[in-house]
Write an enzyme that holds these catalytic residues in place. Structure first.
Site, PDB file in Angstrom:
ATOM      1  N   ASP A 245     -52.786 -49.045  21.296  1.00  0.00           N
ATOM      2  CA  ASP A 245     -53.657 -50.191  21.553  1.00  0.00           C
ATOM      3  C   ASP A 245     -54.987 -49.684  22.087  1.00  0.00           C
ATOM      4  OD1 ASP A 245     -53.289 -53.302  21.604  1.00  0.00           O
ATOM      5  OD2 ASP A 245     -54.616 -52.774  23.262  1.00  0.00           O
TER       6      ASP A 245
ATOM      7  N   TYR B   6     -62.567 -56.818  28.195  1.00  0.00           N
ATOM      8  CA  TYR B   6     -61.230 -56.903  28.814  1.00  0.00           C
ATOM      9  C   TYR B   6     -61.241 -56.369  30.253  1.00  0.00           C
ATOM     10  CZ  TYR B   6     -59.542 -57.997  24.143  1.00  0.00           C
ATOM     11  OH  TYR B   6     -59.355 -58.600  22.934  1.00  0.00           O
TER      12      TYR B   6
ATOM     13  N   ARG C  75     -45.886 -57.640  14.468  1.00  0.00           N
ATOM     14  CA  ARG C  75     -44.813 -58.635  14.626  1.00  0.00           C
ATOM     15  C   ARG C  75     -44.397 -59.360  13.360  1.00  0.00           C
ATOM     16  NH1 ARG C  75     -47.878 -61.117  19.697  1.00  0.00           N
ATOM     17  NH2 ARG C  75     -49.478 -60.570  18.190  1.00  0.00           N
TER      18      ARG C  75
ATOM     19  N   ARG D 207     -39.367 -52.925  18.930  1.00  0.00           N
ATOM     20  CA  ARG D 207     -39.994 -53.314  20.201  1.00  0.00           C
ATOM     21  C   ARG D 207     -38.936 -53.769  21.201  1.00  0.00           C
ATOM     22  NH1 ARG D 207     -43.856 -58.410  20.739  1.00  0.00           N
ATOM     23  NH2 ARG D 207     -41.784 -59.300  20.547  1.00  0.00           N
TER      24      ARG D 207
ATOM     25  N   ARG E 210     -53.571 -53.879  11.798  1.00  0.00           N
ATOM     26  CA  ARG E 210     -52.327 -54.345  12.426  1.00  0.00           C
ATOM     27  C   ARG E 210     -51.142 -54.316  11.467  1.00  0.00           C
ATOM     28  NH1 ARG E 210     -52.798 -57.846  17.161  1.00  0.00           N
ATOM     29  NH2 ARG E 210     -54.301 -56.790  18.448  1.00  0.00           N
TER      30      ARG E 210
HETATM   31  O1  CP3 Z   1     -53.233 -51.664  13.212  1.00  0.00           O
HETATM   32  C1  CP3 Z   1     -52.166 -51.214  13.643  1.00  0.00           C
HETATM   33  O2  CP3 Z   1     -51.062 -51.426  13.106  1.00  0.00           O
HETATM   34  C2  CP3 Z   1     -52.207 -50.268  14.848  1.00  0.00           C
HETATM   35  C3  CP3 Z   1     -51.962 -50.848  16.121  1.00  0.00           C
HETATM   36  C4  CP3 Z   1     -52.989 -51.677  16.875  1.00  0.00           C
HETATM   37  C5  CP3 Z   1     -52.577 -52.613  17.853  1.00  0.00           C
HETATM   38  N1  CP3 Z   1     -53.679 -53.078  18.500  1.00  0.00           N
HETATM   39  C6  CP3 Z   1     -51.178 -52.962  18.136  1.00  0.00           C
HETATM   40  C7  CP3 Z   1     -50.900 -54.220  18.868  1.00  0.00           C
HETATM   41  C8  CP3 Z   1     -54.386 -51.640  16.905  1.00  0.00           C
HETATM   42  C9  CP3 Z   1     -55.332 -50.856  16.023  1.00  0.00           C
HETATM   43  C10 CP3 Z   1     -54.801 -52.527  17.952  1.00  0.00           C
HETATM   44  C11 CP3 Z   1     -56.204 -52.720  18.340  1.00  0.00           C
HETATM   45  C12 CP3 Z   1     -56.548 -53.788  19.281  1.00  0.00           C
HETATM   46  N2  CP3 Z   1     -55.882 -54.180  20.410  1.00  0.00           N
HETATM   47  C13 CP3 Z   1     -57.742 -54.542  19.228  1.00  0.00           C
HETATM   48  C14 CP3 Z   1     -58.843 -54.362  18.206  1.00  0.00           C
HETATM   49  C15 CP3 Z   1     -58.479 -54.925  16.893  1.00  0.00           C
HETATM   50  C16 CP3 Z   1     -58.442 -56.423  16.855  1.00  0.00           C
HETATM   51  O3  CP3 Z   1     -57.342 -56.945  16.619  1.00  0.00           O
HETATM   52  O4  CP3 Z   1     -59.482 -57.039  17.047  1.00  0.00           O
HETATM   53  C17 CP3 Z   1     -57.730 -55.428  20.313  1.00  0.00           C
HETATM   54  C18 CP3 Z   1     -58.805 -56.456  20.641  1.00  0.00           C
HETATM   55  C19 CP3 Z   1     -56.559 -55.174  21.064  1.00  0.00           C
HETATM   56  C20 CP3 Z   1     -56.149 -55.806  22.343  1.00  0.00           C
HETATM   57  C21 CP3 Z   1     -54.873 -56.523  22.243  1.00  0.00           C
HETATM   58  N3  CP3 Z   1     -53.664 -55.934  21.967  1.00  0.00           N
HETATM   59  C22 CP3 Z   1     -54.646 -57.899  22.451  1.00  0.00           C
HETATM   60  C23 CP3 Z   1     -55.731 -58.923  22.770  1.00  0.00           C
HETATM   61  C24 CP3 Z   1     -53.279 -58.118  22.264  1.00  0.00           C
HETATM   62  C25 CP3 Z   1     -52.536 -59.396  22.492  1.00  0.00           C
HETATM   63  C26 CP3 Z   1     -52.782 -60.352  21.379  1.00  0.00           C
HETATM   64  C27 CP3 Z   1     -51.667 -60.238  20.385  1.00  0.00           C
HETATM   65  O5  CP3 Z   1     -51.938 -60.081  19.186  1.00  0.00           O
HETATM   66  O6  CP3 Z   1     -50.513 -60.335  20.855  1.00  0.00           O
HETATM   67  C28 CP3 Z   1     -52.685 -56.871  21.926  1.00  0.00           C
HETATM   68  C29 CP3 Z   1     -51.265 -56.627  21.645  1.00  0.00           C
HETATM   69  C30 CP3 Z   1     -50.920 -55.840  20.414  1.00  0.00           C
HETATM   70  N4  CP3 Z   1     -51.530 -54.704  19.995  1.00  0.00           N
HETATM   71  C31 CP3 Z   1     -49.819 -56.116  19.548  1.00  0.00           C
HETATM   72  C32 CP3 Z   1     -49.803 -55.096  18.580  1.00  0.00           C
HETATM   73  C33 CP3 Z   1     -48.808 -54.900  17.466  1.00  0.00           C
HETATM   74  C34 CP3 Z   1     -48.828 -57.245  19.697  1.00  0.00           C
HETATM   75  C35 CP3 Z   1     -47.970 -56.934  20.877  1.00  0.00           C
HETATM   76  C36 CP3 Z   1     -46.537 -57.271  20.683  1.00  0.00           C
HETATM   77  O7  CP3 Z   1     -45.838 -56.591  19.910  1.00  0.00           O
HETATM   78  O8  CP3 Z   1     -46.101 -58.214  21.348  1.00  0.00           O
END
Ligand code: CP3
Length: 354
Positions: free
Chosen positions: A77, A154, A31, A40, A27
């Site tokens: 994602d 999910y 944010r 964003r 990640r």
């Molecule tokens: O690593 C990176 O920088 C690449 C981008 C990346 C994102 N999600 C961006 C993201 C990667 C590799 C993921 C994978 C992901 N997404 C996983 C597996 C890794 C982990 O964290 O366990 C999972 C379970 C998800 C599903 C997901 N995406 C959820 C549950 C959420 C909401 C929770 C949260 O953190 O807000 C997301 C949103 C998400 N994916 C964000 C980002 C940067 C935040 C969204 C935003 O900008 O508001």
């Protein structure tokens, strides 16, 4: 395409000698960076950002402008795949992901199909191509997907979950239906990852965020088996170089021996295992990626340095370690602490590679 200027990430995954331990952060585009929040806002929403290849490229590169990271990860994602399978994904502000059409019945599973990576998911492949061009060989680009089991949590729950009532209900009551769901998802993931390699991804990572919620037996039957099936179907070479695969099961520390036999080049570790003990358990089969508790980044730069030093010492001499956090960086972390983390890995690791 230009050759790679910094390939220590790929080399470490293949246990080839490196000058210092490579480092990136799960990640890393997110944010905690004000420039990410600005992009964003410009995109409109998180999914609009994922679907805009130019802006997805911009946020992928933002952390590399701040820190000397050794890899870039595609900004996207894991839930893009079930979205493309017809489930209707949205991210409600402050609530996380929501699927409008969750998969609950046999009829729902029957409707699932394997999406065309250059069709429904073309925006992801366009992002990969754009990022590869913009990176211009600075560091390798990681492509990724969720594991079938993690995606299924999910898809069946319709969003994030703590108890997994519906998905585990299906697993225990209707195992054949669960296998059908996992099988079609595994096919979708295999094609999706291979298309990312064709588009320019130089390494792949499979995120099994919820594998650790399963019993040991069910982990093997419902999660590990499908990741092994995917890995067996992946293209493992591009541009005359090996494309290494990292498999990350959060909470999988008890099962490392089984995971090491799944065909991956490296295992991602969360912070609940000692990386030295993990290295002794997997032997020469796989490299390791991890595993600092992301919460250490809330502490002072001095404390972060001590933690990095201890993890490097626990892993010990030689290649085969990619430094990372044990899970994604949190949104309230000070970016200067992330800088201290990356610097500490490079400064303190040289002695382990002489
Ligand atoms: O690593 C990176 O920088 C690449 C981008 C990346 C994102 N999600 C961006 C993201 C990667 C590799 C993921 C994978 C992901 N997404 C996983 C597996 C890794 C982990 O964290 O366990 C999972 C379970 C998800 C599903 C997901 N995406 C959820 C549950 C959420 C909401 C929770 C949260 O953190 O807000 C997301 C949103 C998400 N994916 C964000 C980002 C940067 C935040 C969204 C935003 O900008 O508001």
């Amino acid at each position: 395409m230009a050759g790679l200027k910094n390939d220590r990430f790929l080399r470490a995954l293949l246990k080839q000698p490196v000058d210092v331990t490579p480092v990136w952060m799960m990640r890393q585009a997110g944010r905690y960076l004000p420039e990410y929040r600005a992009t964003r806002t410009k995109a409109g929403s998180f999914m609009d950002l994922c679907k805009n290849p130019e802006l997805a490229c911009e946020v992928t590169i933002q952390p590399l402008e701040r820190f000397p990271l050794d890899a870039a990860i595609l900004f996207s994602d894991i839930l893009t795949v079930p979205d493309a399978m017809g489930l209707g994904l949205r991210f409600a502000e402050g609530e996380g992901p929501i699927f409008d059409r969750p998969v609950r019945t046999a009829a729902d599973v029957d409707k699932l199909f394997v999406p065309d990576p250059e069709g429904e998911l073309r925006y992801v492949m366009d992002a990969v191509r754009t990022i590869r061009r913009e990176l211009d060989g600075r560091v390798p680009l990681i492509g990724f997907s969720g594991s079938p089991w993690t995606l299924a949590t999910y898809m069946v729950e319709g969003g994030s979950s703590k108890e997994f009532a519906h998905v585990k209900g299906m697993l225990y009551d209707q195992p054949a239906l669960m296998h059908k769901l996992l099988d079609v998802t595994a096919q979708a993931v295999t094609q999706y990852l291979n298309a990312q390699v064709d588009a320019g991804a130089q390494a792949l990572m499979i995120f099994d965020t919820w594998g650790g919620a399963l019993t040991p037996r069910d982990y093997q039957e419902f999660s590990l088996r499908y990741m092994a099936q995917i890995i067996a179907g992946l293209k493992r070479e591009a541009d005359g170089r090996k494309v290494p695969v990292v498999m990350f099961t959060k909470g999988g520390g008890l099962w490392l021996e089984a995971m090491a036999d799944a065909g991956a080049d490296a295992l991602g570790l969360d912070w609940t295992v000692d990386i030295g003990a993990a290295r002794r358990r997997v032997g020469s089969k796989v490299a390791l990626q991890g595993n600092m508790d992301p919460c250490v980044l809330y502490a002072s730069p001095e404390r972060i340095r001590t933690e990095v030093k201890d993890i490097l010492a626990a892993y010990g001499q030689g290649s085969g370690h990619v430094f990372n956090l044990g899970h994604g960086i949190h949104q309230h972390v000070n970016p200067e602490h992330a800088a201290a983390f990356v610097e500490a890995v490079h400064q303190l690791s040289a002695t382990y590679h002489q």
